[in-house]
Design a protein around this motif. Sequence first.
Motif, PDB file in Angstrom:
ATOM      1  N   VAL A   8       0.843  -1.199   0.000  1.00 19.72           N
ATOM      2  CA  VAL A   8       0.000   0.000   0.000  1.00 19.72           C
ATOM      3  C   VAL A   8       0.870   1.237   0.000  1.00 19.72           C
ATOM      4  O   VAL A   8       1.889   1.297   0.705  1.00 19.72           O
ATOM      5  N   THR A   9       0.490   2.235  -0.800  1.00 16.19           N
ATOM      6  CA  THR A   9       1.249   3.479  -0.800  1.00 16.19           C
ATOM      7  C   THR A   9       1.058   4.204   0.526  1.00 16.19           C
ATOM      8  O   THR A   9       0.074   3.977   1.245  1.00 16.19           O
ATOM      9  N   THR A  10       1.995   5.061   0.858  1.00 11.04           N
ATOM     10  CA  THR A  10       1.889   5.819   2.101  1.00 11.04           C
ATOM     11  C   THR A  10       0.628   6.677   2.113  1.00 11.04           C
ATOM     12  O   THR A  10      -0.041   6.809   3.136  1.00 11.04           O
ATOM     13  N   GLU A  11       0.281   7.237   0.954  1.00 14.84           N
ATOM     14  CA  GLU A  11      -0.915   8.073   0.860  1.00 14.84           C
ATOM     15  C   GLU A  11      -2.176   7.273   1.167  1.00 14.84           C
ATOM     16  O   GLU A  11      -3.064   7.735   1.901  1.00 14.84           O
ATOM     17  N   ASP A  12      -2.251   6.053   0.637  1.00 18.62           N
ATOM     18  CA  ASP A  12      -3.421   5.213   0.891  1.00 18.62           C
ATOM     19  C   ASP A  12      -3.452   4.731   2.341  1.00 18.62           C
ATOM     20  O   ASP A  12      -4.516   4.637   2.954  1.00 18.62           O
ATOM     21  N   LEU A  13      -2.285   4.425   2.880  1.00 17.70           N
ATOM     22  CA  LEU A  13      -2.201   3.989   4.273  1.00 17.70           C
ATOM     23  C   LEU A  13      -2.680   5.103   5.195  1.00 17.70           C
ATOM     24  O   LEU A  13      -3.449   4.867   6.136  1.00 17.70           O
ATOM     25  N   LEU A  14      -2.260   6.320   4.888  1.00 17.21           N
ATOM     26  CA  LEU A  14      -2.643   7.461   5.705  1.00 17.21           C
ATOM     27  C   LEU A  14      -4.123   7.780   5.553  1.00 17.21           C
ATOM     28  O   LEU A  14      -4.798   8.146   6.525  1.00 17.21           O
ATOM     29  N   ALA A  15      -4.667   7.617   4.356  1.00 15.65           N
ATOM     30  CA  ALA A  15      -6.053   7.997   4.089  1.00 15.65           C
ATOM     31  C   ALA A  15      -7.049   7.256   4.969  1.00 15.65           C
ATOM     32  O   ALA A  15      -8.108   7.789   5.311  1.00 15.65           O
ATOM     33  N   GLU A  16      -6.717   6.012   5.344  1.00 12.97           N
ATOM     34  CA  GLU A  16      -7.628   5.211   6.167  1.00 12.97           C
ATOM     35  C   GLU A  16      -7.100   5.012   7.580  1.00 12.97           C
ATOM     36  O   GLU A  16      -7.604   4.177   8.322  1.00 12.97           O
ATOM     37  N   PHE A  17      -6.096   5.801   7.959  1.00 10.83           N
ATOM     38  CA  PHE A  17      -5.469   5.597   9.265  1.00 10.83           C
ATOM     39  C   PHE A  17      -6.348   6.119  10.399  1.00 10.83           C
ATOM     40  O   PHE A  17      -6.866   7.226  10.359  1.00 10.83           O
ATOM     41  N   HIS A  18      -6.516   5.290  11.433  1.00  9.01           N
ATOM     42  CA  HIS A  18      -7.088   5.738  12.701  1.00  9.01           C
ATOM     43  C   HIS A  18      -6.698   4.720  13.765  1.00  9.01           C
ATOM     44  O   HIS A  18      -6.386   3.563  13.461  1.00  9.01           O
ATOM     45  N   VAL A  19      -6.709   5.137  15.012  1.00  7.80           N
ATOM     46  CA  VAL A  19      -6.153   4.310  16.084  1.00  7.80           C
ATOM     47  C   VAL A  19      -7.005   3.089  16.404  1.00  7.80           C
ATOM     48  O   VAL A  19      -6.581   2.234  17.182  1.00  7.80           O
ATOM     49  N   PHE A  20      -8.211   3.003  15.828  1.00 10.16           N
ATOM     50  CA  PHE A  20      -9.072   1.851  16.095  1.00 10.16           C
ATOM     51  C   PHE A  20      -8.889   0.738  15.069  1.00 10.16           C
ATOM     52  O   PHE A  20      -9.596  -0.264  15.118  1.00 10.16           O
ATOM     53  N   GLN A  21      -7.963   0.905  14.140  1.00  7.42           N
ATOM     54  CA  GLN A  21      -7.712  -0.147  13.157  1.00  7.42           C
ATOM     55  C   GLN A  21      -7.235  -1.413  13.883  1.00  7.42           C
ATOM     56  O   GLN A  21      -6.300  -1.361  14.692  1.00  7.42           O
ATOM     57  N   PRO A  22      -7.863  -2.572  13.598  1.00  9.12           N
ATOM     58  CA  PRO A  22      -7.496  -3.809  14.302  1.00  9.12           C
ATOM     59  C   PRO A  22      -6.017  -4.168  14.191  1.00  9.12           C
ATOM     60  O   PRO A  22      -5.429  -4.686  15.149  1.00  9.12           O
ATOM     61  N   TYR A  23      -5.392  -3.870  13.040  1.00 11.09           N
ATOM     62  CA  TYR A  23      -4.001  -4.289  12.879  1.00 11.09           C
ATOM     63  C   TYR A  23      -3.061  -3.528  13.828  1.00 11.09           C
ATOM     64  O   TYR A  23      -1.957  -3.987  14.116  1.00 11.09           O
ATOM     65  N   LEU A  24      -3.501  -2.389  14.357  1.00 10.31           N
ATOM     66  CA  LEU A  24      -2.658  -1.631  15.272  1.00 10.31           C
ATOM     67  C   LEU A  24      -2.611  -2.242  16.663  1.00 10.31           C
ATOM     68  O   LEU A  24      -1.821  -1.821  17.505  1.00 10.31           O
TER      69      LEU A  24
END
Length: 257
Positions: A8-24
């Motif tokens: 995934v590009t950094t832009e796409d990774l950032l676009a959906e980033f939030h602290v509730f993402q399960p992978y985090l």
Amino acid sequence: MNAEHDAVTTEDLLAEFHVFQPYLCDLDQRKAVLDRLRTECPVGYSQALGGYWVITGYTDQQRVFRDGAVFSSEIIIMPPLDIRESFISVPIMMDGREHKEFRAVLLGAFTPRRVQALEPELRTYARQQAAEFAATDGPYDFLNGFATKITAFGFLRVMGFPAADLDLLVEFKDWLVHHQFALDEAVRERFRTVEAPQFTRYITDHVEMRRDPATAPDDLLTTIVHSQVFGRPVTLDEIFRMLGTLIGGGLDTTRSS
């Protein structure tokens, strides 16, 4: 970072980033993602949760925290719910002079004399809980058996609430920290119509007990009740919101730490 995120590009990774993402929830994943954002895009915009800025660089974060003239504290959680009037708002959701006035009230209440007077009792209670922990044979729920009790007991003694109300204050904490900000509208509605009135009745009763300086106990709540901001007495509504902040920090943040 796993192969899925590598592709995934950094832009796409950032676009959906939030602290509730399960992978985090995976510490290695979290570190890899944050390291990548910090290196490639330390300041960027996420479109998740209604949209907000993501700042991962330390220097940039320090500027945000210190520059109150540019960066506001009126919205402190995501998603950006309407929480300016929440019970956890004074002084952490205020800016400038307003923040300083209310923060001074709380800082002035935590005097060395008051804390030192409580130290022997707090140490005795901590030792009792530690002895129970040490004597346990088998699994032990450290979070609820020790961390919650230690922080709740200390908070009750500082505030001047009865020790018998320990479980009730922990319940208030869950309502204030979790229920009023829940994504489920039914949970938020129950907080507004059932839980919040119970909390305000409890606090109102204790405030009224402290209105007369001649009979009021020497505790944090008495100090707050008789404090002033902008040359006037604090209102009951402001007391609710200061105590909501104290309960959130004293019973939830400290316990989690």
